[in-house]
Scaffold this motif. Structure first.
Motif, PDB file in Angstrom:
ATOM      1  N   GLU A 607       0.835  -1.213   0.000  1.00  0.00           N
ATOM      2  CA  GLU A 607       0.000   0.000   0.000  1.00  0.00           C
ATOM      3  C   GLU A 607       0.863   1.254   0.000  1.00  0.00           C
ATOM      4  O   GLU A 607       0.615   2.208  -0.749  1.00  0.00           O
ATOM      5  CB  GLU A 607      -0.919  -0.027   1.219  1.00  0.00           C
ATOM      6  CG  GLU A 607      -1.939   1.098   1.234  1.00  0.00           C
ATOM      7  CD  GLU A 607      -2.893   1.001   2.415  1.00  0.00           C
ATOM      8  OE1 GLU A 607      -3.545   2.017   2.722  1.00  0.00           O
ATOM      9  OE2 GLU A 607      -2.974  -0.079   3.025  1.00  0.00           O
ATOM     10  N   LYS A 608       1.900   1.247   0.841  1.00  0.00           N
ATOM     11  CA  LYS A 608       2.799   2.403   0.904  1.00  0.00           C
ATOM     12  C   LYS A 608       3.577   2.542  -0.409  1.00  0.00           C
ATOM     13  O   LYS A 608       3.749   3.655  -0.924  1.00  0.00           O
ATOM     14  CB  LYS A 608       3.766   2.243   2.071  1.00  0.00           C
ATOM     15  CG  LYS A 608       4.681   3.431   2.292  1.00  0.00           C
ATOM     16  CD  LYS A 608       5.518   3.217   3.532  1.00  0.00           C
ATOM     17  CE  LYS A 608       6.475   4.370   3.785  1.00  0.00           C
ATOM     18  NZ  LYS A 608       7.313   4.130   4.987  1.00  0.00           N
ATOM     19  N   ALA A 609       4.019   1.412  -0.954  1.00  0.00           N
ATOM     20  CA  ALA A 609       4.749   1.444  -2.226  1.00  0.00           C
ATOM     21  C   ALA A 609       3.879   2.028  -3.327  1.00  0.00           C
ATOM     22  O   ALA A 609       4.332   2.861  -4.121  1.00  0.00           O
ATOM     23  CB  ALA A 609       5.206   0.036  -2.601  1.00  0.00           C
ATOM     24  N   GLN A 610       2.615   1.626  -3.360  1.00  0.00           N
ATOM     25  CA  GLN A 610       1.697   2.146  -4.378  1.00  0.00           C
ATOM     26  C   GLN A 610       1.558   3.653  -4.261  1.00  0.00           C
ATOM     27  O   GLN A 610       1.589   4.384  -5.261  1.00  0.00           O
ATOM     28  CB  GLN A 610       0.324   1.485  -4.218  1.00  0.00           C
ATOM     29  CG  GLN A 610      -0.701   1.953  -5.247  1.00  0.00           C
ATOM     30  CD  GLN A 610      -2.062   1.309  -5.042  1.00  0.00           C
ATOM     31  OE1 GLN A 610      -2.163   0.210  -4.508  1.00  0.00           O
ATOM     32  NE2 GLN A 610      -3.118   1.994  -5.446  1.00  0.00           N
ATOM     33  N   SER A 611       1.443   4.141  -3.037  1.00  0.00           N
ATOM     34  CA  SER A 611       1.322   5.580  -2.813  1.00  0.00           C
ATOM     35  C   SER A 611       2.573   6.323  -3.262  1.00  0.00           C
ATOM     36  O   SER A 611       2.487   7.408  -3.865  1.00  0.00           O
ATOM     37  CB  SER A 611       1.056   5.845  -1.328  1.00  0.00           C
ATOM     38  OG  SER A 611       1.068   7.223  -1.051  1.00  0.00           O
ATOM     39  N   LEU A 612       3.738   5.745  -3.006  1.00  0.00           N
ATOM     40  CA  LEU A 612       4.998   6.391  -3.387  1.00  0.00           C
ATOM     41  C   LEU A 612       5.183   6.411  -4.901  1.00  0.00           C
ATOM     42  O   LEU A 612       5.629   7.412  -5.471  1.00  0.00           O
ATOM     43  CB  LEU A 612       6.176   5.673  -2.710  1.00  0.00           C
ATOM     44  CG  LEU A 612       6.240   5.820  -1.184  1.00  0.00           C
ATOM     45  CD1 LEU A 612       7.238   4.834  -0.591  1.00  0.00           C
ATOM     46  CD2 LEU A 612       6.611   7.240  -0.788  1.00  0.00           C
ATOM     47  N   TYR A 613       4.840   5.306  -5.553  1.00  0.00           N
ATOM     48  CA  TYR A 613       4.910   5.285  -7.023  1.00  0.00           C
ATOM     49  C   TYR A 613       3.974   6.338  -7.615  1.00  0.00           C
ATOM     50  O   TYR A 613       4.306   7.008  -8.602  1.00  0.00           O
ATOM     51  CB  TYR A 613       4.540   3.898  -7.551  1.00  0.00           C
ATOM     52  CG  TYR A 613       5.602   2.846  -7.367  1.00  0.00           C
ATOM     53  CD1 TYR A 613       6.909   3.063  -7.787  1.00  0.00           C
ATOM     54  CD2 TYR A 613       5.303   1.604  -6.794  1.00  0.00           C
ATOM     55  CE1 TYR A 613       7.889   2.092  -7.623  1.00  0.00           C
ATOM     56  CE2 TYR A 613       6.276   0.622  -6.639  1.00  0.00           C
ATOM     57  CZ  TYR A 613       7.563   0.875  -7.050  1.00  0.00           C
ATOM     58  OH  TYR A 613       8.529  -0.082  -6.893  1.00  0.00           O
TER      59      TYR A 613
END
Length: 662
Positions: A607-613
């Motif tokens: 979830e955090k990775a998706q937000s950062l991308y």
């Protein structure tokens, strides 16, 4: 000359559009037929983008009106042109212009008249035009009846079959095109005909299971079509956001392999597909089955193991290498040796990113390399493995003399300039690590001189610049880097530019130059894999004064070191500081991408990775990481897609002047 060029382009456009222009190009008046089918137009642009000129011919003027959407004037011009020269090109433009201007009755009469005077093989396509006029003018039943009549009148003439099918395809009547090809098979009494054409129509009609069936049949009827089928599948899967095309291909191939386990063609296709979508477990089952079925001697399994290795799937690669060793240890010593080499090279690759490496592990791998080299002899055929063995001795066991001796003895076994260059580059790296930078400079300079315009020559020049940077000779490093910025090797040119800018930005004043010197020493420590020492130098660089211009770079460098040490939470924290405090610095997008990557890959925080991308896509749209970030974001959001094999996928992007050469 310009006038002739324009004439050529207009002629090319006329010829192309007769083939490519959809027949429903003019009906966005939201007219629907009984099947609730909306006929939507295609937008057409003038490729020259120039206004009408006084000296234009009638052909040029007609096409100018047409592409600008002035269909009334275009119809007037093409009426004259068609009367003067009733060829098919003028007919098509005249027909479309009439439809575009709403003159359906006139378009209908034109199609009927042209059909009567046409040759038999071309007559049916004019019937399609007649039917199409009725459909777009609100009488779909009449139109489809004419389509059915055209289909009934089809004869056993291959040219006529293609002409009629293409006419239906051009107006997106894919089901009718499929019927034409299927009837053509019957008329020509050949079930193998038109597989590829039918498959493509199914694809256009979004009937992917039948597309997959026809494409596989296309190979079954003639195995020489294998490469074309693979290329077509790759093309289709590259535009498959929800994965339905990939699923259809998978289902068809699985069904065939299960129904016909002894037909190797299906197993080979299933293997190819599994590798394309990176389902290496399924691929491993397939390649083992093929090896046993065909008594392949392990060669395909070995090649598959190497593919897994290149794609960082070390688990399956290890299983595949061990399969080769276990199955062929008594029958094929050569391939067993290759598998052992693969295992050792892979173990060294894993070593580079392993945490808490013990001396016992290092010594065991060193012995594995020694045993392999004792079996095979020291020759350039083993060059990559020998370089790995030498780097293990130099950078992990700190046995610089033995490492250098290995490479120096190899120099006498070859006269090929590229092989000599690779050996000297590796030897130069070891000389730097052992504290003899001048010998390294000499070796790099020899490569640079012998391969001036070759990629390895540019690489040697770049490494020479790095040595100057490590030694604190920033002016000399800048001079070399400025030359490399014009290199035809894009990656090297980019690396040189980054390092050159970094030096320029940080060497103006004495205190700043001190920070830069600490930073270069940190980079040198990382090169030598002395990570704790590198962290100390980076702290010193950050603390030279109250505000250090290298602070953001130091934070990023520390994060990369923590990633190397598998301390991903610490790396994430440091990258978060860059995101918060330095969003406008050059390093910001790179730091954000790296942070997203470690959250996705190592911290299991999708979830955090998706937000950062997503932040990269929204806030750094011009970044070199934007395209990859968008793909990652869509993948994590749940969009299905197929990733065709690419060994460079999923690398951690770091500034090249921070990267290691060993």
């Amino acid at each position: 000359m310009l006038f002739k060029l324009k004439n050529f382009l207009y002629g090319w456009l006329v010829a192309s559009l007769t083939i490519l222009l959809p027949l429903h190009s003019f009906c966005q008046d939201n007219k629907k037929n009984d099947n609730n089918k909306i006929i939507a137009p295609a937008e057409i642009y003038d490729p020259l983008g120039t206004p009408v000129e006084p000296d234009k011919t009638d052909d040029e003027l007609a096409i100018q009106y047409y592409v600008s959407g002035d269909y009334v004037k275009a119809a007037e011009m093409y009426k004259k042109l068609y009367a003067k020269n009733p060829n098919y090109t003028n007919y098509r433009y005249y027909f479309y212009s009439l439809i575009g201007s709403g003159e359906y009755d006139e378009a209908l009469q034109l199609a009927k008249k042209a059909g009567k005077s046409a040759k038999k093989t071309n007559r049916l396509k004019y019937q399609v035009d007649e039917g199409y006029v009725y459909i777009i003018n609100g009488s779909p039943n009449k139109g489809y009846k004419i389509f059915d009549d055209a289909l009934k009148n089809l004869s056993a003439d291959e040219n006529e079959i293609y002409a009629l099918a293409n006419s239906f395809t051009s107006i997106s009547e894919y089901k009718y095109a499929i019927k034409v090809y299927q009837k053509g098979r019957e008329l020509l009494q050949s079930p193998s005909f038109f597989c590829f054409n039918i498959a493509h129509c199914y694809y256009l009609d979004k009937d992917y299971p039948n597309m997959a069936r026809e494409m596989v049949d296309y190979i079954v009827y003639d195995p020489k079509n294998l490469n074309r089928t693979y290329s077509t599948f790759q093309n289709y899967m590259s535009n498959d956001p929800d994965g339905t095309i990939s699923d259809a291909i998978r289902s068809e191939l699985l069904a065939r392999t299960q129904k016909h386990p002894n037909i190797t063609l299906y197993s080979e296709m299933m293997l190819w597909y599994s590798v394309q979508v990176k389902d290496f477990e399924l691929a491993f089952r397939q390649v083992k089955a093929l090896d046993r079925l065909e008594k392949g001697g392990g060669e395909d399994v070995l090649e598959f193991a190497n593919t897994c290795f290149l794609n960082d799937n070390f688990k399956i690669a290890e299983q595949a290498y061990n399969y080769v060793i276990d199955q062929y240890k008594n029958d094929n010593p050569a391939i067993v040796r290759e598998a052992k080499i693969g295992l050792s090279d892979m173990a060294f690759e894993q070593l580079k990113t392993s945490e808490n490496i013990t001396e016992e592990q290092l010594n065991r791998l060193d012995k594995e390399f020694s045993d392999i080299l004792a079996e095979t002899s020291m020759s350039v055929e083993m060059l990559p493995t020998i370089i790995n063995a030498a780097n293990l001795k130099a950078f992990y066991l700190h046995d610089y003399d033995s490492a250098a001796e290995m490479l120096e003895s190899l120099l006498s076994t070859t006269k090929k300039s590229l092989e000599i260059a690779k050996i000297k580059l590796a030897l130069g790296d070891i000389r730097i690590a052992s504290g003899d930078p001048w010998e390294a400079i000499l070796l790099y300079s020899q490569v640079e001189k012998s391969l001036k315009e070759e990629p390895l020559g540019h690489e040697a020049k770049y490494r020479n610049a790095l040595v100057s940077y490590y030694l604190g000779e920033f002016g000399w490093a800048e001079t070399k880097l400025d030359v490399l910025k014009a290199s035809t090797e894009k990656l090297i040119a980019n690396d040189a530019m980054q390092l050159s800018l970094f030096i320029k930005d940080n060497k103006t004043e004495d205190s700043v130059s001190l920070a830069l010197k600490y930073f270069s020493q940190a980079d040198f420590a990382v090169f030598n894999k002395e990570y704790d020492k590198a962290l100390c130098y980076l702290d010193s660089a950050s603390n030279v004064n109250a505000w250090s211009p290298v602070e953001d770079d130091a934070l990023y460098k520390k994060a990369v070191i923590y990633i190397e040490k598998h301390k991903f939470a610490e790396a994430d924290s440091l990258l978060g500081i860059i995101e918060e405090k330095y969003p406008d610095e050059i390093i910001a997008d790179e730091a954000l991408y790296t942070r997203a990557f470690i959250n996705e890959r190592y911290l299991d925080n999708k979830e955090k990775a998706q937000s950062l991308y997503e932040k990269i896509v929204l806030n750094y749209s011009d970044s070199v990481f934007a395209v990859s970030a968008r793909e990652k974001f869509r993948e994590l959001r749940g969009d299905k897609s197929v990733n065709v094999i690419a060994p460079e996928d999923d690398i951690i992007y770091v500034p090249m002047f921070h990267q290691q050469t060993n």
